[in-house]
Design a protein around this motif. Structure first.
Motif, PDB file in Angstrom:
ATOM      1  N   GLU A 690       0.831  -1.203   0.000  1.00 48.66           N
ATOM      2  CA  GLU A 690       0.000   0.000   0.000  1.00 48.66           C
ATOM      3  C   GLU A 690       0.871   1.260   0.000  1.00 48.66           C
ATOM      4  O   GLU A 690       0.603   2.229  -0.719  1.00 48.66           O
ATOM      5  N   LYS A 691       1.954   1.210   0.811  1.00 49.52           N
ATOM      6  CA  LYS A 691       2.892   2.343   0.828  1.00 49.52           C
ATOM      7  C   LYS A 691       3.518   2.542  -0.544  1.00 49.52           C
ATOM      8  O   LYS A 691       3.666   3.663  -1.028  1.00 49.52           O
ATOM      9  N   GLN A 732      -0.408  -5.944  -8.993  1.00 45.81           N
ATOM     10  CA  GLN A 732       0.148  -6.916  -8.053  1.00 45.81           C
ATOM     11  C   GLN A 732      -0.515  -6.788  -6.685  1.00 45.81           C
ATOM     12  O   GLN A 732      -0.877  -7.787  -6.058  1.00 45.81           O
ATOM     13  N   TYR A 733      -0.693  -5.555  -6.230  1.00 44.20           N
ATOM     14  CA  TYR A 733      -1.300  -5.327  -4.924  1.00 44.20           C
ATOM     15  C   TYR A 733      -2.776  -5.716  -4.948  1.00 44.20           C
ATOM     16  O   TYR A 733      -3.287  -6.363  -4.016  1.00 44.20           O
ATOM     17  N   ALA A 734      -3.460  -5.331  -6.036  1.00 47.55           N
ATOM     18  CA  ALA A 734      -4.907  -5.598  -6.135  1.00 47.55           C
ATOM     19  C   ALA A 734      -5.215  -7.087  -6.159  1.00 47.55           C
ATOM     20  O   ALA A 734      -6.296  -7.523  -5.708  1.00 47.55           O
ATOM     21  N   SER A 735      -4.278  -7.876  -6.668  1.00 51.40           N
ATOM     22  CA  SER A 735      -4.532  -9.321  -6.805  1.00 51.40           C
ATOM     23  C   SER A 735      -4.709 -10.022  -5.462  1.00 51.40           C
ATOM     24  O   SER A 735      -5.293 -11.090  -5.374  1.00 51.40           O
ATOM     25  N   LYS A 740     -13.772  -5.169  -2.650  1.00 51.54           N
ATOM     26  CA  LYS A 740     -14.095  -3.744  -2.568  1.00 51.54           C
ATOM     27  C   LYS A 740     -12.843  -2.883  -2.742  1.00 51.54           C
ATOM     28  O   LYS A 740     -12.811  -1.909  -3.499  1.00 51.54           O
ATOM     29  N   LYS A 741     -11.796  -3.287  -2.039  1.00 48.42           N
ATOM     30  CA  LYS A 741     -10.547  -2.520  -2.116  1.00 48.42           C
ATOM     31  C   LYS A 741      -9.909  -2.669  -3.484  1.00 48.42           C
ATOM     32  O   LYS A 741      -9.322  -1.724  -4.030  1.00 48.42           O
ATOM     33  N   LEU A 746      -8.138  -0.489  -8.715  1.00 44.91           N
ATOM     34  CA  LEU A 746      -8.137  -0.583 -10.180  1.00 44.91           C
ATOM     35  C   LEU A 746      -8.749   0.674 -10.802  1.00 44.91           C
ATOM     36  O   LEU A 746      -8.310   1.134 -11.861  1.00 44.91           O
ATOM     37  N   ALA A 747      -9.734   1.221 -10.138  1.00 41.76           N
ATOM     38  CA  ALA A 747     -10.363   2.447 -10.643  1.00 41.76           C
ATOM     39  C   ALA A 747      -9.360   3.598 -10.607  1.00 41.76           C
ATOM     40  O   ALA A 747      -9.274   4.419 -11.529  1.00 41.76           O
ATOM     41  N   SER A 748      -8.580   3.626  -9.520  1.00 45.25           N
ATOM     42  CA  SER A 748      -7.551   4.662  -9.400  1.00 45.25           C
ATOM     43  C   SER A 748      -6.479   4.485 -10.463  1.00 45.25           C
ATOM     44  O   SER A 748      -6.000   5.456 -11.065  1.00 45.25           O
TER      45      SER A 748
END
Length: 795
Positions: A690-691, A732-735, A740-741, A746-748
């Motif tokens: 996240e950072k 990678q992070y979204a996976s 919801k997150k 992905l929208a960002s």
């Protein structure tokens, strides 16, 4: 080697030690008369006694002195007489030039002065104030005799002492004497004499340290002082205690020397009628620090005090001259000044106190008066010659002319120019004389007096000084011819003349020849190195700076320039080592750390790069080197091996700490945030992922905030590269996130990428790389869009 078993000798090893240490040991019976005379300070009696009938006829006849002495020693067995005559001759020379009291020469033989001048000058002339130089010359010939060296172990030690005194009377540091004496030191260290007598061994180590002090060989001198301390079982530590220096000061921490002696002190004799320490008589400053509690005073002998004084000198030489250094070294000197009962040590310690106090307006007047007092003390008859000679060689006592020169310099600092000028004229210190005339605005007198002296007796020194005063290079040429092409000084001043005019090509040949003639001239080596840098002769620059740094190890600019020369020669490993040495000399020069950082990154010393960057930030508070950070980042991202073969990802915590520090004061650099984000992503925890996204978003915002980013191909490529890294990190992070997150992320990502892709595609580019890069970003954008659609369908 001659068989010595049948030679008649009264001087055995025990007596040799007595003479070396100047000790009147009552337990030794039936000492030869010549030995008794030496120990009593009756040197004339020795020289005018057993050998004079032979010497008068031969030496006054103008024969070759060296040949005569060696032949006579070989043909006779008067070894004791020759050894004692050599020792008495040397000690009488010391009495005339160092310890006093000065006496009218009453020796019945003489040596041709021209031969003495030729052999002792070593082409660069000896001090004009030296008296009875033939005594030194005579003793040096005797101690150099191999037969005597084989007969007496102490003979080579006496030659070491003679060699050092020879150096002290010369106007220039001699590479010839230095090399010869170092060889002698090695031989003396192997003497059986030392292994059998602890006092003798300790004495030698202090004497050798004094030799290295003269040549400013800090590491060598420190080594021998440590050896002396070990033999004496002497421990020295600075400690603090409450006390005050001024009458109205409140008690505060003051330094004192804690002395621990783990054995009985060496035997020494006390001298009566010692030189006095004159009072300061200041309205504010106290004569001594008044401590609030009693400081234990350890009883010491002269040998232990000589070690402490030597330690004081070594600390002075090894540290930059400033008030902090003075604070740290003064306790060593104070111990000797306040407690010694040895005449030589009292004289030397007071001399050093004068030099230490010469820069303070509250103490400089006391220094001048004290120095004048010491000079007068030399000729007072109230202290015996034997007492003056006690531990002389370990004390570092200065010759008479050095005391007088210091006295004149103190007068000059107090504005007593005419008084100083009179002393400088007497001592024939022409450079100082010129300086005085300049102060008195009588510049024309400077050249006049030099020309006047040249008309009396021309010398290399005078012609060089005339060249300096008139700025006429022909004078240096005359000096060179006068020396028959042997004077390092003539070539040095000739080179300095062109160096001052920045004519480095003309200066270099003269400077090179000067150091070839005399290799221990620090001031020539450093100028030769600088001149070579200017003409881009990197090999010569490296050689010159290397030689300079071997002689003077505390000048950071020299180490820095040596590194520069090595870099130009392509030898970065040596450059790196040189910069490490530069940092030891000056820890607070950020430019050296910067140079070390650049070389370290090239050689793969990545941990050193991080250390350097932190140190630069300590010194500057603000420093940005994107290129260094980029190389460091890529090394860790690719986990390559460092110079020691270790994987660089071990350094990840330290690198992240560095980036955290950099971004705290440089918050608006896109490249720094991009690298910080990439490195943070390597930790692969949810928090760090996240950072990483946040850091990369920050990089993206800063990059797009520049309205000109779309106008230059280079900046477009950087933005596209950043978008690609950002997209990869998002995906990678979204996976690994909850639905919801994941949708929010992905929208960002879609929002961040779409605008860039559209703007780049709307323009035409001649650069194929841009189309390739935008294609990669678009591919990731399509993946993001597809995953968002899939999330909608699942809902």
């Amino acid at each position: 080697m001659m068989n010595l078993s049948n030679v008649r000798k009264s001087i055995n090893k025990e007596i040799e030690i007595l003479i070396l240490t100047n000790s009147n040991n009552n337990e030794v019976q039936d000492l030869p008369i010549c030995v008794q005379n030496i120990l009593n300070g009756d040197y004339e009696n020795v020289m005018n006694d057993q050998l004079f009938s032979i010497l008068i006829q031969e030496l006054n006849g103008g024969n070759d002195v060296s040949k005569f002495i060696h032949d006579n020693i070989e043909k006779t067995d008067l070894y004791d007489s020759w050894l004692c005559t050599g020792i008495a001759s040397l000690l009488y020379f010391i009495q005339q030039n160092w310890t006093g009291p000065e006496v009218k020469e009453n020796i019945k033989w003489h040596i041709n002065k021209e031969n003495v001048l030729k052999d002792l000058s070593l082409h660069d002339e000896y001090n004009a104030n030296v008296k009875m130089s033939h005594l030194l010359y005579f003793s040096k010939i005797i101690f150099s005799n191999e037969i005597l060296q084989n007969a007496y172990q102490s003979c080579i030690w006496w030659l070491f002492r003679t060699n050092f005194l020879h150096q002290l009377i010369l106007n220039e540091s001699s590479g010839i004497i230095f090399d010869e004496t170092e060889q002698l030191i090695q031989k003396i260290n192997n003497l059986q004499l030392l292994k059998e007598d602890l006092y003798c061994e300790t004495l030698l180590y202090i004497e050798v340290a004094q030799f290295y002090f003269y040549y400013r060989r800090i590491q060598s001198s420190e080594k021998y002082i440590e050896l002396a301390q070990e033999r004496a079982k002497l421990s020295l530590n600075l400690e603090g205690a409450l006390g005050k220096r001024t009458k109205y000061q409140e008690d505060k921490a003051q330094l004192f020397l804690r002395i621990t002696l783990e054995k009985e002190q060496f035997l020494s004799r006390d001298c009566k009628n010692l030189p006095k320490s004159l009072d300061l008589n200041d309205d504010i400053r106290l004569e001594h620090i008044e401590f609030s509690r009693n400081i234990e005073n350890t009883q010491l002998g002269a040998m232990e005090e000589a070690i402490i004084l030597a330690k004081y000198i070594q600390l002075q030489l090894s540290q930059p001259r400033d008030k902090l250094t003075d604070e740290e070294v003064t306790p060593y000197l104070t111990v000797v000044v306040n407690n010694t009962r040895n005449w030589s040590l009292k004289m030397v310690s007071l001399y050093y106190r004068c030099t230490l106090e010469s820069g303070d307006k509250r103490t400089v007047e006391r220094s001048m008066i004290q120095m004048e007092y010491l000079i007068h003390e030399l000729n007072k008859p109230n202290v015996s010659v034997a007492n003056r000679m006690d531990i002389f060689f370990a004390s570092g006592l200065k010759p008479v002319w050095t005391l007088e020169q210091m006295w004149a310099q103190l007068m000059l600092s107090l504005g007593l120019v005419k008084g100083a000028l009179d002393v400088f004229l007497k001592l024939k210190l022409w450079e100082e004389v010129i300086a005085c005339y300049n102060i008195l605005e009588l510049k024309h007198k400077a050249a006049e007096i030099i020309q006047q002296e040249i008309s009396k007796k021309p010398s290399v020194q005078l012609w060089c000084l005339l060249g300096d005063a008139t700025q006429n290079p022909n004078c240096y040429e005359t000096a060179w011819e006068l020396s028959n092409g042997k004077s390092s000084r003539a070539q040095r001043q000739w080179g300095f003349f062109y160096f001052a005019k920045q004519n480095y090509e003309k200066a270099i040949p003269h400077l090179k020849l000067s150091v070839e003639l005399n290799h221990i001239q620090e001031n020539v080596w450093i100028r030769l190195g600088f001149a070579a840098l200017q003409v881009e002769d990197w090999k010569l620059a490296a050689t010159a700076y290397k030689r300079y740094c071997a002689l003077e190890q505390t000048t950071f600019e020299a180490w820095n320039n040596l590194a520069k020369a090595y870099i130009k020669l392509g030898d970065k490993a040596k450059a790196w080592k040189s910069l490490q040495d530069a940092i030891k000399c000056n820890y607070d020069q950020w430019q050296i750390w910067d140079n070390l950082m650049v070389v370290s990154i090239d050689l793969g010393h990545f941990s050193e790069v991080i250390r350097c960057y932190h140190r630069i930030l300590d010194l500057k508070n603000h420093h940005l080197d994107v290129q260094i950070l980029d190389i460091l980042t890529n090394a860790i991202l690719n986990n390559i091996n460092d110079s020691d073969g270790n994987f660089t990802q071990k350094l990840l915590p330290k690198v992240l700490e560095l980036f955290g520090r950099i971004t705290s004061f440089i918050p608006n650099n896109s490249e720094v945030w991009r690298m910080y984000g990439q490195l943070t992503a390597l930790k692969k925890t949810d928090i760090d992922s996240e950072k990483a996204v946040q850091y990369l978003q920050q990089a993206h915002r800063i990059a797009l905030s520049d309205p000109k980013w779309l106008l230059h191909e280079g900046s477009v490529e950087k933005v596209l590269q950043l978008c690609y890294i950002l997209a990869e990190t998002y995906l990678q992070y979204a996976s690994n996130c909850e639905l919801k997150k994941k949708r929010t992320l992905l929208a960002s990502a879609k929002l961040s990428l779409q605008g860039v892709v559209k703007k780049v595609k709307d323009k035409e580019w001649n650069n194929e790389k841009i189309y390739v890069s935008v294609g990669k970003v678009e591919k990731h954008l399509n993946t993001v869009v597809a995953e968002l659609e899939q999330i909608k369908m699942t809902n």
